[in-house]
Design a protein around this motif. Structure first.
Motif, PDB file in Angstrom:
ATOM      1  N   ILE A   1      -0.420 -56.085  35.596  1.00 43.43           N
ATOM      2  CA  ILE A   1      -0.592 -55.399  34.196  1.00 43.43           C
ATOM      3  C   ILE A   1       0.063 -54.589  32.961  1.00 43.43           C
ATOM      4  O   ILE A   1       1.043 -54.048  33.586  1.00 43.43           O
ATOM      5  CB  ILE A   1      -1.747 -54.623  34.759  1.00 43.43           C
ATOM      6  N   VAL A   2      -0.049 -54.180  31.908  1.00 46.00           N
ATOM      7  CA  VAL A   2       0.656 -53.598  30.839  1.00 46.00           C
ATOM      8  C   VAL A   2       0.440 -52.729  31.238  1.00 46.00           C
ATOM      9  O   VAL A   2      -1.068 -51.741  31.231  1.00 46.00           O
ATOM     10  CB  VAL A   2       0.652 -53.815  29.491  1.00 46.00           C
ATOM     11  N   ARG A   3       1.096 -50.608  31.625  1.00 44.93           N
ATOM     12  CA  ARG A   3       0.671 -49.604  31.858  1.00 44.93           C
ATOM     13  C   ARG A   3       2.084 -49.047  31.841  1.00 44.93           C
ATOM     14  O   ARG A   3       2.922 -49.353  33.225  1.00 44.93           O
ATOM     15  CB  ARG A   3      -0.373 -49.618  33.129  1.00 44.93           C
ATOM     16  N   LEU A   4       1.955 -47.685  31.231  1.00 43.86           N
ATOM     17  CA  LEU A   4       3.334 -46.881  30.636  1.00 43.86           C
ATOM     18  C   LEU A   4       2.717 -45.898  30.380  1.00 43.86           C
ATOM     19  O   LEU A   4       1.620 -45.485  29.791  1.00 43.86           O
ATOM     20  CB  LEU A   4       3.749 -48.020  29.119  1.00 43.86           C
ATOM     21  N   ARG A   5       3.800 -45.331  30.667  1.00 42.07           N
ATOM     22  CA  ARG A   5       3.408 -43.666  30.911  1.00 42.07           C
ATOM     23  C   ARG A   5       4.117 -43.077  29.665  1.00 42.07           C
ATOM     24  O   ARG A   5       4.848 -43.869  28.806  1.00 42.07           O
ATOM     25  CB  ARG A   5       4.445 -43.001  31.485  1.00 42.07           C
ATOM     26  N   PRO A   6       3.034 -42.213  28.523  1.00 39.67           N
ATOM     27  CA  PRO A   6       3.352 -42.126  27.520  1.00 39.67           C
ATOM     28  C   PRO A   6       4.513 -41.670  26.976  1.00 39.67           C
ATOM     29  O   PRO A   6       6.226 -41.140  27.950  1.00 39.67           O
ATOM     30  CB  PRO A   6       2.649 -40.845  27.383  1.00 39.67           C
ATOM     31  N   ILE A   7       5.075 -41.919  25.533  1.00 34.57           N
ATOM     32  CA  ILE A   7       6.535 -42.196  25.025  1.00 34.57           C
ATOM     33  C   ILE A   7       6.640 -41.638  23.847  1.00 34.57           C
ATOM     34  O   ILE A   7       5.391 -41.818  23.157  1.00 34.57           O
ATOM     35  CB  ILE A   7       6.809 -43.629  24.947  1.00 34.57           C
ATOM     36  N   LEU A   8       7.810 -40.814  23.806  1.00 31.16           N
ATOM     37  CA  LEU A   8       7.810 -40.384  22.434  1.00 31.16           C
ATOM     38  C   LEU A   8       9.007 -40.177  21.858  1.00 31.16           C
ATOM     39  O   LEU A   8      10.384 -40.483  22.747  1.00 31.16           O
ATOM     40  CB  LEU A   8       8.216 -38.458  22.879  1.00 31.16           C
ATOM     41  N   LEU A   9       9.473 -41.323  20.890  1.00 33.99           N
ATOM     42  CA  LEU A   9      10.111 -41.360  19.943  1.00 33.99           C
ATOM     43  C   LEU A   9      11.064 -40.956  19.083  1.00 33.99           C
ATOM     44  O   LEU A   9      10.012 -40.289  18.001  1.00 33.99           O
ATOM     45  CB  LEU A   9      10.160 -43.157  19.693  1.00 33.99           C
ATOM     46  N   VAL A  10      12.366 -40.314  19.400  1.00 37.19           N
ATOM     47  CA  VAL A  10      12.603 -39.033  18.809  1.00 37.19           C
ATOM     48  C   VAL A  10      13.931 -39.645  17.979  1.00 37.19           C
ATOM     49  O   VAL A  10      14.752 -40.174  18.456  1.00 37.19           O
ATOM     50  CB  VAL A  10      13.103 -38.040  19.116  1.00 37.19           C
ATOM     51  N   GLY A  11      13.267 -39.628  16.337  1.00 35.13           N
ATOM     52  CA  GLY A  11      15.250 -40.057  15.651  1.00 35.13           C
ATOM     53  C   GLY A  11      14.870 -39.712  14.378  1.00 35.13           C
ATOM     54  O   GLY A  11      13.282 -39.530  13.929  1.00 35.13           O
ATOM     55  N   GLU A  12      15.570 -40.002  13.332  1.00 36.32           N
ATOM     56  CA  GLU A  12      16.021 -39.441  11.980  1.00 36.32           C
ATOM     57  C   GLU A  12      15.002 -40.236  11.021  1.00 36.32           C
ATOM     58  O   GLU A  12      14.346 -41.135  11.670  1.00 36.32           O
ATOM     59  CB  GLU A  12      17.429 -39.737  11.122  1.00 36.32           C
ATOM     60  N   PRO A  13      14.194 -39.607  10.039  1.00 35.39           N
ATOM     61  CA  PRO A  13      13.873 -40.566   9.088  1.00 35.39           C
ATOM     62  C   PRO A  13      14.431 -42.224   8.461  1.00 35.39           C
ATOM     63  O   PRO A  13      15.203 -41.825   8.682  1.00 35.39           O
ATOM     64  CB  PRO A  13      13.558 -39.621   8.115  1.00 35.39           C
TER      65      PRO A  13
END
Length: 559
Positions: free
Chosen positions: A340-352
């Motif tokens: 199944i689809v199960r992902l840990r929390p993801i944080l994407l950091v980058g320029e605007p």
């Protein structure tokens, strides 16, 4: 579990309904959303009503509609005093409408007949704009006087005004009920009891002139009381049906929750992945509405997304976001051992403008996850975590709302620009409410304040975006897998420009086949104008290029 335990809430409800002790009335089913405001308004009403009876306060139109005493407890004195105070507010010039108003008000200061009140109201409606008085409110006040004296048409206007005030969301609940009572009473008086207003009034010597107002109050209270009694009876029947369907087996001996699943038509098949998110609703007595909202979802398996073909998925995302190939591989590698689809929390950091939000949305799309983007900019309360049902604006938490809306156990939630969330804790902080939802152990039995029960949020997919990490607290960063989302470079121009062109064409409602690939000259122009960086800037450049292409084509057709 015994029948008494299963139906304890219903039994308590029955005891409240059957209680007839006036000294010990049943507790209200719904708590007061604004007890302090209600007490403050009641004290103010008591003071002003007493002052009106003692000729120290002239009630305004709203207070008259809510049945405050007339000035000196006398309608004629109220009319005369109001006319005396309004007369100086009419401009003393030679305009015909102003002259007519002053003339009619002069008559009212001496003696007011029903015809005089009607004429003055029409004079206000015909008058031009008055700077010092609201002519519409003045005309309605005169209509109110006329209705109290037995006019056959004024009650309709008073009822309409009362309905408008009751419907106004700025009106407190207690006053809204009083306005609704007044509206119902005046409507009944204007319709069914209209013949009494003129012809038969003259034959009733003992009938005071204020009885019309008293009658409307009695009519409205009587009708609303009957309506509320019927509403409680219907609520009782629904609560009874709810407990009956949740606790008693059907004719085939199957659990009633199985019937609810078949009726919904959206639950997974036995061989499909699924999870039970809602197992109970706490404290049903305080809100049968909450029980009804979640009745079909209790103890029901909700869908989970199948793991897609990861190779195809990786190619699709890499073609759209070539600069994020490593991030895509790292995220999808977590799905390899799962079904199944199960992902840990993801944080994407980058320029605007790097494309973080777009990537998060496309990731959810390709994983077949229903999702919603929640903009965190300016959010300064804990509404994300839900609101307790004792408040008028009560609502479930964001993940619970999405699970209920999509009937899916693992929706995607995209927290856009999470670093811009407010830091005040006056009404709670959204980041504090978010922490237990991101922790795997606490998410499996997270307590929703609206449901007042534990729910399973462990399958929810959380994706956050941020421009920088400095403002985020450490406990929150620790719960995310942090990926630094790179900006695209000039080497990514060709695939990005092609994808942006297709998006623009589709947004314009055109066939995607109209997205003619860029030729060499157009690509050279884009390379000269865009050295890499923000995808937003590249999109604007592609839009200008398409506009120039359309103009060139139009000029060619003209020639």
């Amino acid at each position: 579990m015994s029948d008494d335990q299963k139906k304890s809430a219903l039994a308590d409800y029955l005891r409240r309904r059957q209680s007839s002790d006036d000294e010990n009335p049943a507790c209200p089913v719904w708590p007061d959303p604004d007890p302090e405001g209600r007490e403050r308004r009641e004290r103010r009403w008591s003071r002003r009503s007493k002052a009106a009876r003692e000729r120290r306060h002239l009630p305004d139109l709203a207070e008259l509609i809510l049945y405050m005493s007339f000035f000196g407890n006398d309608l004629a004195a109220d009319v005369q005093t109001w006319a005396e105070r309004v007369y100086p507010l009419i401009p003393e010039d030679d305009r015909e409408d102003h002259t007519a108003l002053r003339h009619h008000l002069t008559i009212l200061t001496v003696s007011a007949s029903l015809d005089d009140l009607r004429d003055t109201a029409e004079a206000f409606r015909r008058a031009g704009k008055l700077k010092r008085i609201n002519k519409a409110v003045a005309a309605l006040r005169l209509d109110y006087y006329s209705a109290c004296l037995g006019d056959r048409h004024a009650p309709w206007r008073i009822a309409g005004e009362a309905i408008s005030r009751a419907y106004d969301l700025q009106t407190p609940q207690d006053q809204a009920l009083d306005y609704a009572t007044a509206a119902v009473g005046w409507l009944i008086h204007a319709g069914r009891y209209e013949p009494l207003s003129a012809d038969r009034l003259a034959g009733r010597r003992s009938r005071p002139r204020m009885d019309f107002r008293g009658d409307t109050s009695d009519f409205g209270l009587e009708v609303l009381a009957r309506m509320l009694d019927e509403r409680e009876r219907r609520i009782y029947r629904r609560v009874e049906t709810y407990f009956k369907t949740r606790t008693e087996p059907n004719r085939d001996g199957a659990s009633p929750t199985g019937d609810a699943e078949e009726a919904g038509g959206e639950e997974p098949r036995p061989e499909d992945p699924g999870a039970v998110v809602f197992r109970s609703v706490g404290n049903v007595e305080t809100s049968q509405r909450v029980a009804r909202e979640f009745a079909e979802l209790l103890n029901t398996r909700l869908r989970l997304a199948h793991k897609p073909d990861l190779a195809v998925l990786q190619k699709t995302l890499t073609d759209e976001f070539p600069q994020a190939a490593e991030i895509i591989s790292a995220i999808l590698s977590e799905l390899v051992p799962l079904d199944i689809v199960r992902l840990r929390p993801i944080l994407l950091v980058g320029e605007p403008g790097a494309g973080k939000t777009r990537f998060a949305e496309r990731l959810c799309d390709t994983l077949a996850l229903p999702h919603e983007t929640y903009s965190c900019g300016g959010v300064s309360d804990a509404a994300l975590g839900g609101t307790a049902r004792r408040w008028m604006s009560a609502e479930p938490s964001l993940p619970v709302s999405l699970i209920r809306q999509f009937r899916h156990a693992s929706p995607g939630i995209i927290l856009d620009e999470i670093e811009k969330v407010g830091t005040s804790r006056h009404n709670g902080n959204p980041l504090d409410a978010l922490l237990p939802m991101l922790e795997p152990l606490s998410a499996t039995h997270w307590h929703d304040p609206y449901l007042q029960a534990h729910v399973d949020l462990s399958h929810v997919v959380w994706i956050a975006t941020a421009n920088e990490l400095r403002s985020l607290p450490g406990p929150l960063r620790d719960r995310f897998r942090v990926f630094h989302f790179p900006e695209p470079g000039p080497e990514h121009l060709l695939p990005l420009a092609g994808r942006l062109m297709q998006d623009i064409v589709q947004e314009r409602g055109l066939d995607p086949r109209w997205a003619i690939p860029l030729d060499g000259e157009e690509l050279s122009a884009l390379q000269a104008a865009w050295p890499g960086g923000s995808v937003r800037i590249l999109r604007r450049l592609v839009e200008r290029l398409l506009l120039a292409r359309d103009r060139w084509k139009a000029e060619e057709e003209v020639q």
